[in-house]
Scaffold this active site. Structure first.
Site, PDB file in Angstrom:
ATOM      1  N   LYS A   1     -35.806 -15.113 -29.560  1.00 46.73           N
ATOM      2  CA  LYS A   1     -34.514 -16.109 -29.997  1.00 46.73           C
ATOM      3  C   LYS A   1     -35.248 -17.269 -30.809  1.00 46.73           C
ATOM      4  O   LYS A   1     -36.316 -17.655 -30.457  1.00 46.73           O
ATOM      5  CB  LYS A   1     -34.011 -16.607 -28.682  1.00 46.73           C
TER       6      LYS A   1
ATOM      7  N   SER B   1     -25.729 -18.345 -25.364  1.00 47.74           N
ATOM      8  CA  SER B   1     -26.300 -18.901 -27.134  1.00 47.74           C
ATOM      9  C   SER B   1     -27.093 -17.683 -27.439  1.00 47.74           C
ATOM     10  O   SER B   1     -27.351 -17.822 -28.728  1.00 47.74           O
ATOM     11  CB  SER B   1     -26.764 -20.174 -26.984  1.00 47.74           C
TER      12      SER B   1
ATOM     13  N   SER C   1     -27.014 -18.577 -20.918  1.00 51.19           N
ATOM     14  CA  SER C   1     -27.255 -17.961 -22.364  1.00 51.19           C
ATOM     15  C   SER C   1     -28.007 -16.698 -22.535  1.00 51.19           C
ATOM     16  O   SER C   1     -28.161 -16.095 -23.519  1.00 51.19           O
ATOM     17  CB  SER C   1     -27.835 -19.120 -23.212  1.00 51.19           C
TER      18      SER C   1
HETATM   19  N1  GLN Z   1     -22.809 -21.932 -22.930  1.00 46.76           N
HETATM   20  C1  GLN Z   1     -23.494 -23.088 -22.098  1.00 46.76           C
HETATM   21  C2  GLN Z   1     -23.533 -24.257 -22.906  1.00 46.76           C
HETATM   22  O1  GLN Z   1     -23.163 -24.248 -23.979  1.00 46.76           O
HETATM   23  C3  GLN Z   1     -24.652 -22.455 -21.820  1.00 46.76           C
HETATM   24  C4  GLN Z   1     -25.827 -22.534 -22.859  1.00 46.76           C
HETATM   25  C5  GLN Z   1     -26.946 -21.954 -22.378  1.00 46.76           C
HETATM   26  O2  GLN Z   1     -27.251 -21.496 -21.343  1.00 46.76           O
HETATM   27  N2  GLN Z   1     -27.885 -22.365 -23.317  1.00 46.76           N
HETATM   28  O3  GLN Z   1     -24.183 -25.233 -22.654  1.00 46.76           O
END
Ligand code: GLN
Length: 458
Positions: free
Chosen positions: A50, A125, A149
């Site tokens: 990532k 994400s 994420s």
């Molecule tokens: N969707 C959640 C957020 O937007 C979690 C994102 C993540 O785990 N990085 O914060």
């Protein structure tokens, strides 16, 4: 693997940066090492990273224009560990900007598409990593999980994703979003690969002060231990309104399979679940607003060349460099930390965090594991939630409580609804990765039938 990427990534768009030359060099070295019988387990295996993970001499954007040309002078600890294990890294995957999002549509560059249906999101994400694994554009990948994420995109793309216990895996070189919640985790095709990757990236790191001084178990051999008699809690709050009917049906069927494997399903309650989303959306933006203060156009990253004076330079660089969701989080976090509001928001959220953690502590006095859906819905259509932040935030309602409590979780594919993958989530007490892997592996072995009912688009 590079040929596969070249033939389909124009449609999936999983990668921000490809590193074919580096990959070929690493592959040649791996060939050398593979001549010896004691070559490490990951030797020669093509992996994706990532783009939140720092890679020496390879652009690391974090999905943001503000880091559009940033080339780190060092590797994240997990990246060095994978290299030491002989892995080949093919590229850096797309993500929501600074890992803020659940669909990869918040990427500062372009969205990624779900390999099962190219009109749908891959989740986020870590959507690029999950899509790359699902589309056979790498063997496995690393993602990061602050509130879901790794697990949510894994679920939406029909692959396995694990969020380790906070502190199990070093965060050194992971671009910070919310430091008390961020963890790096593997996204893989099956649970065995997940155990192999966990083995390679776990352990104490003197460069991360929150990294745990705990021994790393043999994850792969823990896969085969017996699951009969394991007590698995099914929290009623997670099966309540808001879970899509199709998802609920598939998950309940999967839970029946756990019983077939000899696990005992116990009805439990995690009463503070309904406050998790609000708690997360105070704490995570608060930490993010502090962590993102460093992107000001002065030392590195994007800067606005036409600014007059330092204040204008910072305003213009941040104004142009950050996308809408990142700005929203910075404003939310700055507000929650501001004088006069700190007690009402940040301090109160920290107290509720303790209550949520106690719910889990109490539950784990009577059960070994907790099982839930990973996400309330299957992959949604591209564009459906981009203009509705709250409905986007709700996509993580089942994965947020675990990080708030610091506990590990895994998502494993458990069937299909509307022809799209559904994920089953297991959560365990701190450092319970072995029991998570064991239960997920047992389920995976029994569930072969469910996994064959739909087809990918690529
Ligand atoms: N969707 C959640 C957020 O937007 C979690 C994102 C993540 O785990 N990085 O914060």
């Amino acid at each position: 693997m590079l040929d596969r990427i070249h033939s389909i990534d124009a449609r999936v768009r999983a990668y921000i940066t490809l590193t074919p030359d580096l990959a070929m060099r690493q592959a040649a070295e791996a060939d050398e090492r593979l001549r010896h019988p004691d070559a490490p387990r990951l030797c020669g295996v093509p992996l994706a990273l990532k783009d939140v993970l720092s890679t020496r001499n390879v652009k690391t954007t974090c999905g943001s224009k503000i880091l559009g040309n940033f080339v780190p002078p060092f590797d994240a600890t997990v990246v060095s560990m994978l290299r030491d294990a002989g892995a080949v890294t093919v590229g850096k995957t797309n993500m929501d900007e600074f890992a803020m999002g659940s669909s990869t549509e918040n990427s500062g560059f372009f969205p990624t598409f779900n390999p099962w249906d190219l009109d749908r999101v891959p989740g986020g994400s870590s959507g690029g990593s999950a899509a790359a694994v699902a589309a056979d554009e790498c063997i496995a990948a690393l993602g990061s999980d602050t509130g879901g994420s790794v697990r949510q995109p894994a679920a939406l793309c029909g692959v396995v994703g694990m969020r380790p216990t906070y502190g199990r895996v070093s965060r050194y070189g992971l671009v910070a979003f919310a430091s008390s919640l961020d963890q790096i985790g593997p996204i893989t095709k099956d649970v065995t690969d997940c155990a192999i990757l966990m083995q390679a990236i776990s352990g104490h790191d003197a460069l991360d002060s929150t990294s745990l001084q705990a021994d790393v178990p043999d994850y792969e051999s823990s896969l085969h231990a017996d699951v009969a008699g394991l007590k698995v809690g099914l929290p009623r709050e997670y099966m309540a309104a808001g879970v899509d009917e199709g998802v609920r049906g598939v998950v309940l069927k999967a839970i029946d399979r756990l019983t077939e494997a000899g696990m005992e399903i116990v009805d439990i309650s995690l009463p503070h679940t309904e406050y998790a989303l609000a708690t997360y959306y105070v704490i995570a933006p608060a930490e993010a607003s502090a962590n993102l203060a460093r992107y000001n156009g002065v030392k590195y990253g994007y800067f606005d060349p036409d600014s007059d004076g330092v204040e204008e330079l910072m305003m213009n660089s941040r104004g142009t460099g950050f996308g809408a969701e990142v700005k929203r989080r910075i404003m939310l976090g700055t507000f929650a930390l501001s004088s006069g509001y700190y007690d009402a928001y940040y301090l109160r959220a920290q107290k509720v965090r303790t209550l949520i953690k106690r719910d889990f502590d109490q539950a784990f006095e009577s059960v070994d594991l907790i099982v839930t859906p990973t996400s309330p819905t299957v992959a949604f259509p591209v564009g459906e939630k981009v203009d509705d932040p709250i409905s986007m935030y709700l996509s993580d309602v089942m994965t947020l409580p675990g990080p708030i409590a610091g506990i590990p979780g895994i998502s494993v594919p458990c069937g299909f609804s509307q022809g799209l993958p559904v994920g089953l989530q297991f959560m365990a007490p701190p450092l319970g990765e072995t029991v998570l892997l064991r239960a997920a592996h047992a389920y995976e072995q029994l569930a072969g039938v469910e996994s064959a009912t739909a087809r990918k688009a690529v």
